[in-house]
Design a protein around this motif. Structure first.
Motif, PDB file in Angstrom:
ATOM      1  N   UNK A 228       0.821  -1.200   0.000  1.00 16.73           N
ATOM      2  CA  UNK A 228       0.000   0.000   0.000  1.00 16.73           C
ATOM      3  C   UNK A 228       0.865   1.265   0.000  1.00 16.73           C
ATOM      4  N   UNK A 229       1.938   1.231   0.765  1.00 19.19           N
ATOM      5  CA  UNK A 229       2.856   2.374   0.768  1.00 19.19           C
ATOM      6  C   UNK A 229       3.480   2.583  -0.610  1.00 19.19           C
ATOM      7  N   UNK A 230       3.855   1.493  -1.279  1.00 18.39           N
ATOM      8  CA  UNK A 230       4.437   1.601  -2.619  1.00 18.39           C
ATOM      9  C   UNK A 230       3.416   2.149  -3.610  1.00 18.39           C
ATOM     10  N   UNK A 231       2.154   1.696  -3.520  1.00 20.42           N
ATOM     11  CA  UNK A 231       1.119   2.239  -4.396  1.00 20.42           C
ATOM     12  C   UNK A 231       0.924   3.734  -4.167  1.00 20.42           C
ATOM     13  N   UNK A 232       0.972   4.149  -2.914  1.00 16.79           N
ATOM     14  CA  UNK A 232       0.829   5.577  -2.615  1.00 16.79           C
ATOM     15  C   UNK A 232       1.981   6.379  -3.205  1.00 16.79           C
ATOM     16  N   UNK A 233       3.190   5.880  -3.068  1.00 18.25           N
ATOM     17  CA  UNK A 233       4.359   6.581  -3.605  1.00 18.25           C
ATOM     18  C   UNK A 233       4.297   6.657  -5.128  1.00 18.25           C
ATOM     19  N   UNK A 234       3.928   5.579  -5.771  1.00 20.96           N
ATOM     20  CA  UNK A 234       3.841   5.564  -7.242  1.00 20.96           C
ATOM     21  C   UNK A 234       2.745   6.503  -7.723  1.00 20.96           C
ATOM     22  N   UNK A 235       1.584   6.452  -7.059  1.00 29.84           N
ATOM     23  CA  UNK A 235       0.462   7.279  -7.497  1.00 29.84           C
ATOM     24  C   UNK A 235       0.698   8.760  -7.298  1.00 29.84           C
ATOM     25  N   UNK A 236       1.297   9.137  -6.178  1.00 28.85           N
ATOM     26  CA  UNK A 236       1.531  10.558  -5.899  1.00 28.85           C
ATOM     27  C   UNK A 236       2.521  11.140  -6.895  1.00 28.85           C
ATOM     28  N   UNK A 237       3.563  10.394  -7.253  1.00 28.53           N
ATOM     29  CA  UNK A 237       4.567  10.904  -8.176  1.00 28.53           C
ATOM     30  C   UNK A 237       4.067  10.950  -9.617  1.00 28.53           C
ATOM     31  N   UNK A 238       3.096  10.134  -9.952  1.00 26.21           N
ATOM     32  CA  UNK A 238       2.636  10.052 -11.344  1.00 26.21           C
ATOM     33  C   UNK A 238       1.123  10.199 -11.433  1.00 26.21           C
ATOM     34  N   UNK A 239       0.564  11.109 -10.644  1.00 32.40           N
ATOM     35  CA  UNK A 239      -0.880  11.236 -10.606  1.00 32.40           C
ATOM     36  C   UNK A 239      -1.444  11.704 -11.949  1.00 32.40           C
ATOM     37  N   UNK A 240      -0.699  12.542 -12.669  1.00 32.59           N
ATOM     38  CA  UNK A 240      -1.174  13.024 -13.960  1.00 32.59           C
ATOM     39  C   UNK A 240      -1.063  11.961 -15.051  1.00 32.59           C
ATOM     40  N   UNK A 241      -0.174  10.988 -14.856  1.00 35.61           N
ATOM     41  CA  UNK A 241       0.011   9.949 -15.864  1.00 35.61           C
ATOM     42  C   UNK A 241      -0.953   8.782 -15.674  1.00 35.61           C
ATOM     43  N   UNK A 242      -1.466   8.619 -14.470  1.00 37.12           N
ATOM     44  CA  UNK A 242      -2.346   7.484 -14.195  1.00 37.12           C
ATOM     45  C   UNK A 242      -3.723   7.710 -14.817  1.00 37.12           C
ATOM     46  N   UNK A 243      -4.257   6.736 -15.547  1.00 32.55           N
ATOM     47  CA  UNK A 243      -5.648   6.858 -16.027  1.00 32.55           C
ATOM     48  C   UNK A 243      -6.624   6.723 -14.867  1.00 32.55           C
ATOM     49  N   UNK A 244      -7.820   7.194 -15.076  1.00 29.22           N
ATOM     50  CA  UNK A 244      -8.820   7.185 -14.002  1.00 29.22           C
ATOM     51  C   UNK A 244      -9.165   5.765 -13.561  1.00 29.22           C
ATOM     52  N   UNK A 245      -9.071   4.814 -14.473  1.00 27.45           N
ATOM     53  CA  UNK A 245      -9.387   3.429 -14.095  1.00 27.45           C
ATOM     54  C   UNK A 245      -8.387   2.894 -13.079  1.00 27.45           C
ATOM     55  N   UNK A 246      -7.112   3.213 -13.270  1.00 26.12           N
ATOM     56  CA  UNK A 246      -6.101   2.743 -12.329  1.00 26.12           C
ATOM     57  C   UNK A 246      -6.210   3.470 -10.991  1.00 26.12           C
ATOM     58  N   UNK A 247      -6.562   4.753 -11.010  1.00 23.78           N
ATOM     59  CA  UNK A 247      -6.753   5.479  -9.754  1.00 23.78           C
ATOM     60  C   UNK A 247      -7.909   4.862  -8.969  1.00 23.78           C
ATOM     61  N   UNK A 248      -8.991   4.546  -9.665  1.00 22.67           N
ATOM     62  CA  UNK A 248     -10.120   3.893  -8.998  1.00 22.67           C
ATOM     63  C   UNK A 248      -9.745   2.516  -8.491  1.00 22.67           C
ATOM     64  N   UNK A 249      -8.917   1.808  -9.247  1.00 20.61           N
ATOM     65  CA  UNK A 249      -8.479   0.470  -8.825  1.00 20.61           C
ATOM     66  C   UNK A 249      -7.666   0.544  -7.542  1.00 20.61           C
TER      67      UNK A 249
END
Length: 948
Positions: free
Chosen positions: A147-168
């Motif tokens: 969960x910590x790794x997902x948070x780190x990845x998502x925060x650094x690449x929030x603009x690159x993540x599609x909405x489906x992956x953010x919801x996932x």
């Protein structure tokens, strides 16, 4: 982006020239370790260690993973190779499912590091891979790390993540809340608050997170409150119903929970100030901002210094609080008049409902008795009672400083409170810490427009004027100039104390002059009443003429002249000798002595600032248009361009608002003229090489354009980089043709400048370079081994036929960094000689002021000391010696003062000689840009005395 490496043999350049005009040219320089080969080595090292073969195999795999994490470099990483490594790590994770959890935790941490690749394919692969393996994981420790790794990845690449992956990610985190592990709950709440949609947050996720504020684990409780605040920062509406839960959390035993609860109470108070809520057990309804203000005030008695500091800072931002609560913060007594009084109707109804009747034996024995619970009464603090006083009396300076700052902010929004808190701020002038004293002085300066000082308050303030700290004395000068006094006795007390302190600290002369000027402007009527007393003017006898160079007499004249500006009849009280002194001071100090209707003094016509600004802009545009016409039409254009250069320089001297813009264009035009003159030396083989000083001056002007000016637009930056690139190319050509110097340095400088402008063009895709820049970058990109000789042969035709760089447009927001040396002054050099025994050290106080000084320029600042024998000593001032100049409106953002001590030492001289001290920017080794004219002092090292 990679930058050019200093060693020429390790630089390989490739160039990509696009056929489309919108595509930018990119010069890439390779680093020593190839990223592609690095990923191949990672795959080889992972394949070399078999996974899932007992404890020994897990230990070896863990050592390999640690080594990979320490040596991983992700700059210019190839996407496909990064994906291969990610898939390989995920496969190893699956193979180690029944093995050591430490290996799986390390793999997840290593996968999180790949978030720096910043590619959509890599980020999607990371999210899919981590969620896939965590769905089959049983270890809560591994799930928490995932969960910590997902948070780190998502925060650094929030603009690159599609909405489906953010919801996932958010859905997966919500599923993990059903776990029994507090550690998993903590990270799940953190991930959920960062990635859940605001619509889902309103539908029930906010309430779900709020339930975990009652968890058994303190970390989960703190994270739940922090997650609610995170949702509020993202735009979700925080319900006022959360207030009571946050208030209960403020009583928690753990500091981390109380800290987040305090932040939530503060946020709810300023978000819903007029929401009515019940406070306490008596169910009295109050505004939410008032109730929150009371709870924040209560936190000033917390055991933790961090919470007390946080509470003191929050108080200054709660400016919508009611006046009665605000004034209660300055009274330590438990106030009963804020309790809700029951009406006679309510008292009678309560008596009937109780069934008790009066016996009639005592008078008023049927009066209602208020029942008080002894546990509900606190003798230390009750709500807002004395909260700010507790903060001012705290033992830690952080809390006291924050309390003073909050008191100032609240006073600025409430004039009545400003009058009430004046005595408390004056008491802080006696604090043992200098920073607290300065904060109190500046706070009182900010609220000075709301108050009038009494005599008893002035006594405490003026007693602080003899402080050993020059910053405190100058702050008090600023404060006294901003305040108003009530009587003539107060005015005379201030003037006399300022003169006494000036005789003790002569170095405060400039600050005292400014203080007297402000006092005279604010008290013209009082000054008129004491004019004869200050000037010692007898009604019948002529007094002796006083020395106009006496600082005390100058202070009195500055005070009266500035008062006469606002009250012209005061001039009639001046004796004739004072009028003569005015004519002298008006010419000597026009910035301090105002213009008065006195005969014999120099007069200047008032200028309309708006009209002058419009005229200056029109004149500047006219100059730029003429320069453009000169470049396009005239061949022998240098004399005309020098005339335009002098016009730009004169414009900057006349109009202060155009100073930075005019000097920037003048420096740019000077570089253009030098390029035009030096370019003629490259057309013929037998032309004599230019002097070394001419090339040095050209490079110096280019460095000035890059480092001294601020406020440039991206278009201005591109033009500056283009003229610097042209200067570097011309420098290399002339050095190679001269054959008397090494061309290795100019060649490397050209390559670095080309890499810099290439990176700039790649980041700012909306800007197009000129044809010369495009062609030069293309030529440099085609050179596989960029040695000076080969680069010279390739770029020579291009440099010889180069056309001038167009002038930048008129940008009135450009500012120029300027320095002024206040001490040592010119008068000191004439009157005082610094004598010291040869070989020993003399300490010289140094004070300078800067306009438009940026943070990067502050680190490059140097003090250069030049002795008569041409020996130069450079001093690097400490960053802590730079302090922002305070004004009545607060700190000035870009105006700073440097106050330090420089050391002088030399061998024996026969007589006193002049030493030059100047300020400069060290922008490049061996290259310094001077910011002011040197200050000269007389220095005399004497021989050592022998014998008695």
């Amino acid at each position: 982006m990679a930058t050019a490496v200093k060693r020429p043999h390790s630089v390989t350049e490739t160039i990509e020239v696009s056929q489309k005009p919108t595509k930018k040219i990119r010069i890439q320089t390779s680093v020593k370790n190839n990223t592609g080969s690095q990923f191949l080595q990672i795959l080889a090292s992972l394949d070399a260690v078999p996974a899932g073969h007992g404890a020994q195999g897990s230990k070896e795999l863990l050592e390999v993973l640690v080594k990979i994490a320490d040596e991983l470099v992700l700059e210019n990483a190839q996407i496909t190779e990064a994906q291969d490594v990610i898939h390989r790590l995920v496969d190893i994770f699956r193979q180690e499912r029944d093995g050591d959890t430490t290996v799986r935790v390390k793999i997840l941490g290593l996968l999180a590091d790949f978030a720096d690749v910043r590619a959509p394919e890599v980020v999607n692969a990371l999210v899919d891979g981590i969620i896939a393996v965590l769905k089959q994981e049983r270890s809560q420790k591994v799930i928490a790390q995932g969960l910590y790794s997902l948070h780190k990845i998502g925060i650094k690449n929030l603009k690159l993540l599609p909405s489906t992956h953010v919801t996932k990610i958010a859905h997966f985190a919500q599923q993990q809340l059903s776990s029994d592990s507090h550690h998993t709950h903590k990270y799940a709440l953190m991930v959920l608050s960062a990635f859940v949609t605001l619509i889902d947050a309103r539908k029930g996720v906010m309430d779900l997170i709020g339930h975990y504020a009652d968890s058994q684990d303190s970390g989960v409780r703190a994270q739940a409150l922090r997650s609610i605040l995170c949702l509020g920062e993202r735009g979700a509406t925080l319900s006022p119903n959360l207030y009571h839960r946050a208030v209960e959390a403020m009583k928690d035993d753990y500091e981390c929970v109380r800290k987040e609860a305090l932040q939530l109470v503060f946020q709810l108070g300023i978000s819903h100030p007029d929401h009515v809520t019940s406070s306490g057990d008596d169910e009295e309804e109050t505004r939410l901002i008032d109730a929150a203000f009371g709870k924040v005030c209560g936190a000033l008695c917390d055991l933790s210094i961090q919470i007390r500091t946080q509470a003191a800072e929050h108080l200054g931002l709660m400016t919508q609080v009611s006046s009665e609560f605000l004034h209660q913060t300055l009274d330590k007594k438990l106030m009963s008049n804020l309790r809700r009084k029951k009406t006679a109707h309510e008292r009678g109804a309560q008596l009937v409902a109780s069934g008790e009747w009066s016996t009639g034996k005592r008078w008023a024995d049927d009066a209602p008795q208020e029942r008080l619970d002894s546990k509900s009464i606190s003798l230390v603090a009750s709500g807002a009672c004395g909260a700010l006083v507790h903060g001012l009396e705290d033992e830690f300076l952080e809390v006291r400083t924050a309390a003073v700052d909050s008191m100032c902010k609240l006073a600025l929004s409430n004039p009545d409170f400003a009058v009430t808190c004046l005595d408390f701020l004056v008491d802080m002038f006696n604090d043992e810490i200098e920073d607290v004293r300065l904060k109190a002085i500046y706070s009182l300066t900010a609220i000075a427009r709301h108050i009038v000082l009494r005599e008893d308050q002035l006594e405490i303030m003026l007693s602080s004027l003899e402080d050993y700290s020059v910053d405190v004395r100058e702050g008090l000068h600023l404060m006294l100039g901003a305040c108003r006094v009530s009587t003539q006795a107060c005015l005379l007390m201030v003037v006399q104390k300022l003169l006494d302190v000036l005789s003790k600290y002569p170095q405060d002369k400039n600050s005292t002059f400014g203080c007297m000027r402000k006092i005279g402007q604010k008290h013209p009527n009082l000054c008129m009443a004491v004019t004869s007393h200050l000037l010692q003017d007898h009604p019948f006898f002529d007094s002796a003429e006083r020395d106009v160079e006496d600082p005390a007499y100058l202070c009195i004249l500055i005070l009266l002249f500035n008062a006469a500006e606002h009250l012209v009849p005061l001039i009639s009280l001046f004796p004739d000798v004072t009028l003569k002194h005015y004519a002298y001071l008006r010419d000597a100090m026009p910035q301090i002595v105002p213009q008065l209707p006195i005969e014999g003094a120099s007069t200047t016509k008032p200028i309309n600032p708006l009209k002058g600004a419009e005229t200056s802009r029109e004149y500047l545009n006219t100059i730029l248009q003429h320069i453009h016409e000169i470049f396009n039409v005239v061949r022998e254009r240098v004399p005309l361009l020098k005339t335009a250069q002098s016009n730009l320089k004169r414009l900057g001297e006349i109009d202060p608002e155009m100073f930075g813009t005019a000097n920037f264009l003048e420096t740019f035009l000077a570089a253009q003229i030098q390029l035009d003159q030096l370019q003629s030396c490259t057309t013929t083989q037998r032309s004599r090489a230019p002097l070394k000083e001419s090339l040095a001056q050209l490079i110096r002007n280019c460095l000035k354009l890059q480092h001294i000016f601020s406020g440039l637009t991206y278009g201005d930056m591109l033009l500056v980089k283009q003229i610097c690139l042209r200067a570097c190319a011309l420098h290399l050509v002339l050095i190679v043709r001269d054959r008397s110097q090494s061309a290795l340095g100019p060649c490397q400088m050209l390559l670095q400048t080309a890499a810099d402008i290439s990176n700039f063009l790649d980041e700012k895709e909306d800007f197009q370079p000129d044809p010369f820049t495009t062609s030069l970058l293309s030529l440099l990109g085609n050179i596989s081994d960029p040695k000076p000789g080969r680069v010279f042969r390739e770029i020579l035709p291009l440099v010889q036929s180069a056309s001038p760089v167009r002038m930048p447009p008129a940008n009135i927001n450009i500012r120029m960094c300027v320095a002024r040396i206040i001490e040592p002054c010119a008068q000191m050099a004439q009157d005082n000689v610094i004598k010291v025994t040869a070989g020993l050290i003399a300490a010289l106080p140094f004070v300078a002021e800067f306009d438009n000084l940026q943070e990067t320029q502050k680190r490059e600042m140097r003090i250069k000391i030049k002795y008569p024998d041409q020996h130069v000593h450079t001093v690097v001032p400490k960053l802590s010696d730079f302090k922002k100049i305070m004004t009545e409106q607060g700190e000035h953002e870009t105006s700073m003062r440097l106050r330090t001590t420089i050391l002088l030492s030399h061998s024996v001289w026969t007589e006193a000689s002049s030493v030059d001290i100047t300020l400069c920017l060290s922008v490049r080794p061996g290259t310094e840009l001077e910011l002011c004219k040197p200050a000269k002092i007389l220095f005399a090292p004497k021989p050592v005395r022998r014998g008695i």
